[in-house]
Design a protein around this motif. Sequence first.
Motif, PDB file in Angstrom:
ATOM      1  N   GLY A  28       0.785  -1.219   0.000  1.00 15.45           N
ATOM      2  CA  GLY A  28       0.000   0.000   0.000  1.00 15.45           C
ATOM      3  C   GLY A  28       0.820   1.273   0.000  1.00 15.45           C
ATOM      4  N   LYS A  29       2.135   1.165  -0.214  1.00 11.66           N
ATOM      5  CA  LYS A  29       2.994   2.347  -0.258  1.00 11.66           C
ATOM      6  C   LYS A  29       3.158   2.808  -1.707  1.00 11.66           C
ATOM      7  N   ARG A  30       3.670   4.036  -1.872  1.00 12.22           N
ATOM      8  CA  ARG A  30       3.810   4.599  -3.214  1.00 12.22           C
ATOM      9  C   ARG A  30       5.224   4.368  -3.734  1.00 12.22           C
ATOM     10  N   PRO A  31       5.380   3.522  -4.761  1.00  9.19           N
ATOM     11  CA  PRO A  31       6.723   3.271  -5.311  1.00  9.19           C
ATOM     12  C   PRO A  31       7.173   4.406  -6.227  1.00  9.19           C
ATOM     13  N   LEU A  32       8.461   4.438  -6.547  1.00  9.70           N
ATOM     14  CA  LEU A  32       8.978   5.431  -7.476  1.00  9.70           C
ATOM     15  C   LEU A  32       8.370   5.228  -8.856  1.00  9.70           C
ATOM     16  N   VAL A  33       8.283   3.985  -9.299  1.00 11.91           N
ATOM     17  CA  VAL A  33       7.709   3.635 -10.599  1.00 11.91           C
ATOM     18  C   VAL A  33       6.634   2.583 -10.381  1.00 11.91           C
ATOM     19  N   ASP A  34       5.451   2.838 -10.884  1.00 12.71           N
ATOM     20  CA  ASP A  34       4.334   1.914 -10.702  1.00 12.71           C
ATOM     21  C   ASP A  34       4.394   0.832 -11.784  1.00 12.71           C
ATOM     22  N   LEU A  35       5.067  -0.275 -11.454  1.00 19.59           N
ATOM     23  CA  LEU A  35       5.231  -1.353 -12.428  1.00 19.59           C
ATOM     24  C   LEU A  35       3.940  -2.120 -12.674  1.00 19.59           C
ATOM     25  N   SER A  36       2.922  -1.892 -11.837  1.00 19.98           N
ATOM     26  CA  SER A  36       1.638  -2.550 -12.085  1.00 19.98           C
ATOM     27  C   SER A  36       1.011  -2.081 -13.393  1.00 19.98           C
ATOM     28  N   LEU A  37       1.532  -0.977 -13.952  1.00 18.59           N
ATOM     29  CA  LEU A  37       1.042  -0.518 -15.254  1.00 18.59           C
ATOM     30  C   LEU A  37       1.235  -1.581 -16.334  1.00 18.59           C
ATOM     31  N   PHE A  38       2.259  -2.427 -16.170  1.00 14.28           N
ATOM     32  CA  PHE A  38       2.505  -3.454 -17.178  1.00 14.28           C
ATOM     33  C   PHE A  38       1.478  -4.583 -17.116  1.00 14.28           C
ATOM     34  N   ALA A  39       0.626  -4.578 -16.080  1.00 12.49           N
ATOM     35  CA  ALA A  39      -0.498  -5.515 -16.055  1.00 12.49           C
ATOM     36  C   ALA A  39      -1.637  -5.032 -16.937  1.00 12.49           C
ATOM     37  N   ASN A  40      -1.540  -3.784 -17.374  1.00 11.35           N
ATOM     38  CA  ASN A  40      -2.504  -3.192 -18.296  1.00 11.35           C
ATOM     39  C   ASN A  40      -2.176  -3.678 -19.703  1.00 11.35           C
ATOM     40  N   GLY A  41      -3.092  -4.436 -20.323  1.00  8.10           N
ATOM     41  CA  GLY A  41      -2.826  -5.066 -21.612  1.00  8.10           C
ATOM     42  C   GLY A  41      -2.371  -4.106 -22.696  1.00  8.10           C
ATOM     43  N   PRO A  42      -3.131  -3.038 -22.991  1.00  8.47           N
ATOM     44  CA  PRO A  42      -2.686  -2.098 -24.039  1.00  8.47           C
ATOM     45  C   PRO A  42      -1.353  -1.427 -23.713  1.00  8.47           C
ATOM     46  N   PHE A  43      -1.103  -1.125 -22.443  1.00  7.02           N
ATOM     47  CA  PHE A  43       0.162  -0.495 -22.071  1.00  7.02           C
ATOM     48  C   PHE A  43       1.330  -1.441 -22.329  1.00  7.02           C
ATOM     49  N   LEU A  44       1.167  -2.718 -21.952  1.00 10.17           N
ATOM     50  CA  LEU A  44       2.228  -3.698 -22.158  1.00 10.17           C
ATOM     51  C   LEU A  44       2.487  -3.933 -23.643  1.00 10.17           C
ATOM     52  N   SER A  45       1.426  -4.195 -24.412  1.00 10.75           N
ATOM     53  CA  SER A  45       1.597  -4.468 -25.846  1.00 10.75           C
ATOM     54  C   SER A  45       2.189  -3.264 -26.567  1.00 10.75           C
ATOM     55  N   SER A  46       1.722  -2.069 -26.223  1.00  8.70           N
ATOM     56  CA  SER A  46       2.216  -0.860 -26.888  1.00  8.70           C
ATOM     57  C   SER A  46       3.689  -0.643 -26.592  1.00  8.70           C
TER      58      SER A  46
END
Length: 501
Positions: A261-279
């Motif tokens: 629940g803490k705020r990381p420097l880079v939110d790597l959970s974005l790569f769980a987003n299908g369009p973000f990962l594929s793009s």
Amino acid sequence: MPFSTNRKQSDRLAYKWIVVLVVIFGSFMGILDQTVVNNALPHLQRAFAVDFNSLQWVITAYTLTQGVITPTTAFFANRLGMKRFYIISLILFTLGSALCGFAWNLPTLIVFRVIQAVGGATLFPLAISFLFAEFPPQQRGLAAGVLSVSALMAPAVGPTLGGYLVTYASWPLIFFINVPVGIVAIVLALLLLRKRPAAGHFPFDLPGFLLVASGLTAVLYALSNASISGWSSPSVLVTLIGGLGLLALFARVELRLSSCGKRPLVDLSLFANGPFLSSNIANALISFGFFGGLILLPIYMQELRGLNAFESGLYTLPMAFASVLAALIGGRLVDRFGPRVALFPGLALLCLATWQLGEITLTTSYPWLVLVFVVRGLGAGLVLQPLTVSALSKVSPNQYTQASSLNTVVRFVFTSLGIAVLATFVQSRAGMHVSALASQVRTISPAIRQQGLDLAVQDAFWLSLAAFALAFLVVCFLRVPKPVPQEQGENTASERLVVAE
């Protein structure tokens, strides 16, 4: 009441174009200085009386610093506010540019390039964040297309401008030219940009920063040094493997912070987003083939065809204009039909142009080369900005800065990888071709060396073509919903007005 509402809507419509005007200055300068120095290296070598390997640090220091600073964009934008942080970045970049022009030896130039890169690293991701915050979803293709004036013109204009200035003027001008543009950008940002409230004073993720900074530094250093020392060099292998290990540890630390629940420097959970990962996979492959492949053009035009830096730049300049035209058209297509409508023809044009470049010889006509460069530019214009739109299509507004920063880091790393791989590939293949040709005539003449280098450049373009073909396959799996004409909720009336515009 209706008059007040319409006035507010009209004000919003006008302000988004003000944002475009302001941010395009900064993003253009930041990207321009990645390439404008390249053609000045021989002149800098003579001016400072240093060997070429030492001189490479003028470029390497800039690239490394950008890779390290870019992931911090989201933190400082949230802590300081986007407007304040953008202005600070512009000031640092402009100050660094002025100092570079006054550099009296190589070490001072490298230090001043670091200052310049600290400011320049965040300008493009901040520009994307500003635009996506103001443009509604159904106009983000247009916004990204307009921003392409900087993203696509700068890499092509850089070598031309740098070649002209060092050929007909003096090397400090390649840095001083940023100063008046930077001052204009700072004044415009101060007067015209609206303040966006800071998100809060959350702690800085120091462990994450140290890991990503050291990991990216090691990887980018290895990639930059590989074209000089070779991939089998112990220094390249150690720094590359060590850097990848640090980045793997960084990913683990960041994901653990997110799970707590803490705020990381880079939110790597974005790569769980299908369009973000594929793009971003497609972005990586295209950056490798297109931006990395830009190093092949001066090798062919200058070393094989005997043109000077300025003449070489003039022949490739139509590629830049074609890419901007295609990006503006592609932006409209993306807004109406979704990113894939622009991505497929764009990748097809890139493949076609690269196939033709894989066949170039020492006697290929210049008009045909210019035509091929134009086709290559059209392809790049149709793919690069739609990929930004698709990457952010399902990203929440409060994550735009994080997502655009990650997108920029991917481009940095794979552009560096493309340059390193293609440069060393040309060197190794040239040696093989020269040996094979010499065995037939039992002598190594200048003509044999030229022919061997030409064949090696052809091979490198075929490798770029393989990257584009893989990107084509990735785009086949990209699923992005078509933009709707309006959004539900409190902004419905505003969005309807935008569509009717």
